[in-house]
Scaffold this motif. Structure first.
Motif, PDB file in Angstrom:
ATOM      1  N   LEU A  17       0.820  -1.211   0.000  1.00  0.00           N
ATOM      2  CA  LEU A  17       0.000   0.000   0.000  1.00  0.00           C
ATOM      3  C   LEU A  17       0.854   1.260   0.000  1.00  0.00           C
ATOM      4  N   GLY A  18       2.167   1.093   0.110  1.00  0.00           N
ATOM      5  CA  GLY A  18       3.051   2.237   0.048  1.00  0.00           C
ATOM      6  C   GLY A  18       3.619   2.670   1.376  1.00  0.00           C
ATOM      7  N   GLY A  19       3.066   2.169   2.468  1.00  0.00           N
ATOM      8  CA  GLY A  19       3.546   2.590   3.782  1.00  0.00           C
ATOM      9  C   GLY A  19       4.301   1.521   4.528  1.00  0.00           C
ATOM     10  N   GLU A  20       4.705   0.432   3.827  1.00  0.00           N
ATOM     11  CA  GLU A  20       5.408  -0.654   4.505  1.00  0.00           C
ATOM     12  C   GLU A  20       6.759  -0.170   5.038  1.00  0.00           C
ATOM     13  N   ARG A  21       7.089  -0.625   6.236  1.00  0.00           N
ATOM     14  CA  ARG A  21       8.410  -0.327   6.769  1.00  0.00           C
ATOM     15  C   ARG A  21       9.447  -1.092   5.952  1.00  0.00           C
ATOM     16  N   ARG A  22      10.662  -0.574   5.949  1.00  0.00           N
ATOM     17  CA  ARG A  22      11.738  -1.279   5.236  1.00  0.00           C
ATOM     18  C   ARG A  22      11.991  -2.625   5.925  1.00  0.00           C
ATOM     19  N   THR A  23      11.857  -3.689   5.161  1.00  0.00           N
ATOM     20  CA  THR A  23      12.032  -5.021   5.738  1.00  0.00           C
ATOM     21  C   THR A  23      13.099  -5.821   5.009  1.00  0.00           C
ATOM     22  N   GLY A  24      13.542  -5.347   3.870  1.00  0.00           N
ATOM     23  CA  GLY A  24      14.434  -6.137   3.052  1.00  0.00           C
ATOM     24  C   GLY A  24      13.693  -7.065   2.122  1.00  0.00           C
ATOM     25  N   ALA A  25      12.357  -7.082   2.248  1.00  0.00           N
ATOM     26  CA  ALA A  25      11.567  -7.911   1.341  1.00  0.00           C
ATOM     27  C   ALA A  25      11.630  -7.335  -0.064  1.00  0.00           C
ATOM     28  N   ALA A  26      11.433  -8.201  -1.042  1.00  0.00           N
ATOM     29  CA  ALA A  26      11.457  -7.754  -2.426  1.00  0.00           C
ATOM     30  C   ALA A  26      10.356  -6.729  -2.658  1.00  0.00           C
ATOM     31  N   PRO A  27      10.624  -5.706  -3.485  1.00  0.00           N
ATOM     32  CA  PRO A  27       9.589  -4.704  -3.751  1.00  0.00           C
ATOM     33  C   PRO A  27       8.466  -5.287  -4.589  1.00  0.00           C
ATOM     34  N   GLY A  28       7.364  -4.567  -4.651  1.00  0.00           N
ATOM     35  CA  GLY A  28       6.237  -5.002  -5.461  1.00  0.00           C
ATOM     36  C   GLY A  28       5.354  -5.994  -4.720  1.00  0.00           C
ATOM     37  N   GLN A  29       4.574  -6.720  -5.490  1.00  0.00           N
ATOM     38  CA  GLN A  29       3.634  -7.665  -4.904  1.00  0.00           C
ATOM     39  C   GLN A  29       4.379  -8.788  -4.189  1.00  0.00           C
ATOM     40  N   LEU A  30       3.811  -9.219  -3.078  1.00  0.00           N
ATOM     41  CA  LEU A  30       4.359 -10.353  -2.333  1.00  0.00           C
ATOM     42  C   LEU A  30       3.264 -11.390  -2.137  1.00  0.00           C
ATOM     43  N   ALA A  31       3.664 -12.656  -2.065  1.00  0.00           N
ATOM     44  CA  ALA A  31       2.700 -13.709  -1.772  1.00  0.00           C
ATOM     45  C   ALA A  31       2.253 -13.609  -0.320  1.00  0.00           C
ATOM     46  N   THR A  32       0.956 -13.712  -0.111  1.00  0.00           N
ATOM     47  CA  THR A  32       0.439 -13.864   1.242  1.00  0.00           C
ATOM     48  C   THR A  32       1.057 -15.119   1.851  1.00  0.00           C
ATOM     49  N   VAL A  33       1.302 -15.110   3.156  1.00  0.00           N
ATOM     50  CA  VAL A  33       2.007 -16.215   3.798  1.00  0.00           C
ATOM     51  C   VAL A  33       1.118 -16.914   4.831  1.00  0.00           C
ATOM     52  N   CYS A  34       1.561 -18.069   5.272  1.00  0.00           N
ATOM     53  CA  CYS A  34       1.010 -18.756   6.440  1.00  0.00           C
ATOM     54  C   CYS A  34       2.138 -18.803   7.470  1.00  0.00           C
ATOM     55  N   HIS A  35       2.167 -17.794   8.309  1.00  0.00           N
ATOM     56  CA  HIS A  35       3.252 -17.580   9.274  1.00  0.00           C
ATOM     57  C   HIS A  35       3.073 -18.530  10.453  1.00  0.00           C
ATOM     58  N   CYS A  36       4.009 -19.439  10.613  1.00  0.00           N
ATOM     59  CA  CYS A  36       3.992 -20.406  11.717  1.00  0.00           C
ATOM     60  C   CYS A  36       5.250 -20.232  12.560  1.00  0.00           C
ATOM     61  N   LEU A  37       5.206 -20.758  13.763  1.00  0.00           N
ATOM     62  CA  LEU A  37       6.378 -20.771  14.640  1.00  0.00           C
ATOM     63  C   LEU A  37       6.775 -22.207  14.923  1.00  0.00           C
ATOM     64  N   LEU A  38       8.066 -22.459  14.925  1.00  0.00           N
ATOM     65  CA  LEU A  38       8.606 -23.720  15.418  1.00  0.00           C
ATOM     66  C   LEU A  38       9.471 -23.391  16.623  1.00  0.00           C
ATOM     67  N   ILE A  39       9.116 -23.960  17.762  1.00  0.00           N
ATOM     68  CA  ILE A  39       9.802 -23.650  19.015  1.00  0.00           C
ATOM     69  C   ILE A  39      10.572 -24.881  19.471  1.00  0.00           C
ATOM     70  N   GLU A  40      11.876 -24.748  19.579  1.00  0.00           N
ATOM     71  CA  GLU A  40      12.712 -25.807  20.128  1.00  0.00           C
ATOM     72  C   GLU A  40      12.785 -25.611  21.640  1.00  0.00           C
ATOM     73  N   THR A  41      12.321 -26.597  22.402  1.00  0.00           N
ATOM     74  CA  THR A  41      12.324 -26.476  23.856  1.00  0.00           C
ATOM     75  C   THR A  41      13.188 -27.564  24.471  1.00  0.00           C
ATOM     76  N   ASP A  42      13.616 -27.321  25.703  1.00  0.00           N
ATOM     77  CA  ASP A  42      14.410 -28.315  26.428  1.00  0.00           C
ATOM     78  C   ASP A  42      13.543 -29.428  27.002  1.00  0.00           C
TER      79      ASP A  42
END
Length: 285
Positions: A17-42
């Motif tokens: 939309l033009g207001g994205e913070r600088r993230t290092g992501a490629a410019p232009g359209q990006l694929a929507t993601v399925c953001h998951c976490l993998l947690i390594e525990t003791d």
């Protein structure tokens, strides 16, 4: 404890939309993601927060996810994006995933369940009741969204335990997954599904991460005033929500949490590619 941020499913591309913070992501359209976490525990082995799309979803997306949803979401079929393959590449076996904690039971969050059939699957008690209790007013809606292909193996669905009066940064109704020793909580974020919750986990530095699931879908909703929604996500939010007033109230509470406690809590959602890039893009020295 080590926390990995994974994209377990690329979906249709959306423009900035033009207001994205600088993230290092490629410019232009990006694929929507399925953001998951993998947690390594003791003490608890591997803990997976949400599962994205699974291996069967990539082999036969129309059969497991539904033809209409596939036509709209346009999921990528790359098997390397599955949580299973990413975990194997990290040097682990599927059985090392002992616990899965879900924000809710919609198809783009549960697709990986069949890949980890031995894992215990934790959800907030409200989400558990909605999908298991025929007398729940949301039962049929919840069951329709929990895809048959994702539950055919009989996942070990387990309600977390809500503690009377328990709160997290003022959010009530907090529940703890049974059998987990690490500091991880299910925080009710109502409106999207009957028992939709965020997953809060504290890292070794004492800072909280809050995986907010689908409580919002674009970072402008909690970072900008007034909240800025992304038009590509609007039909998804409106089509899936169970209670619009509750969803908007949840978004506003997350906006306040980000504003007032951003030094203690990092909030992110399930599908915003610019948020994921903040965690996964290497920073230059």
């Amino acid at each position: 404890m080590r926390i990995h941020h994974l994209n377990c499913g690329s979906l249709r591309k959306i423009p900035p939309l033009g207001g994205e913070r600088r993230t290092g992501a490629a410019p232009g359209q990006l694929a929507t993601v399925c953001h998951c976490l993998l947690i390594e525990t003791d003490s608890d082995g591997l803990v997976l927060v949400d599962t994205g799309l699974g291996t069967a979803d990539r082999r036969d997306p129309e059969g497991t996810l539904g033809a209409d949803w596939v036509a709209y979401a346009q999921p990528a079929r790359d098997p390397e994006e599955s949580a299973l393959q990413q975990i194997i590449h990290l040097g682990y076996a599927p059985q090392d995933v002992r616990h899965i904690v879900l924000t809710h039971l919609h198809r783009d969050h549960t697709g990986g369940l069949p890949d980890f059939p031995r894992a215990r699957v934790h959800v907030h008690p409200a989400e558990y009741r909605a999908v298991t209790d025929p007398d729940s007013p949301h039962h049929q809606h919840s069951l329709d969204r929990f895809m048959p292909a994702h539950r055919a193996h009989g996942p070990l669905l387990t309600p977390a335990v809500a503690e009377d009066g328990a709160q997290w940064f003022g959010f009530p109704g907090v529940a703890r997954p049974q059998g987990l020793a690490c500091e991880l909580l299910l925080v009710p974020l109502p409106g999207h599904s009957a028992g939709h919750s965020g997953v809060a986990v504290r890292d070794d530095a004492g800072r909280w991460l809050l995986h907010a699931g689908d409580a919002y879908m674009y970072h402008g909703e909690i970072e900008q005033t007034p909240p800025l929604s992304h038009p590509a996500f609007a039909p998804v939010q409106h089509g899936a929500q169970t209670d619009i007033e509750a969803r908007v109230a949840t978004r506003d509470r997350l906006h306040a949490l980000h504003r007032d406690h951003g030094d203690q809590v990092t909030v992110f959602s399930a599908h915003d590619p610019w948020e994921l890039a903040r965690f996964t893009t290497p920073t230059s020295a």
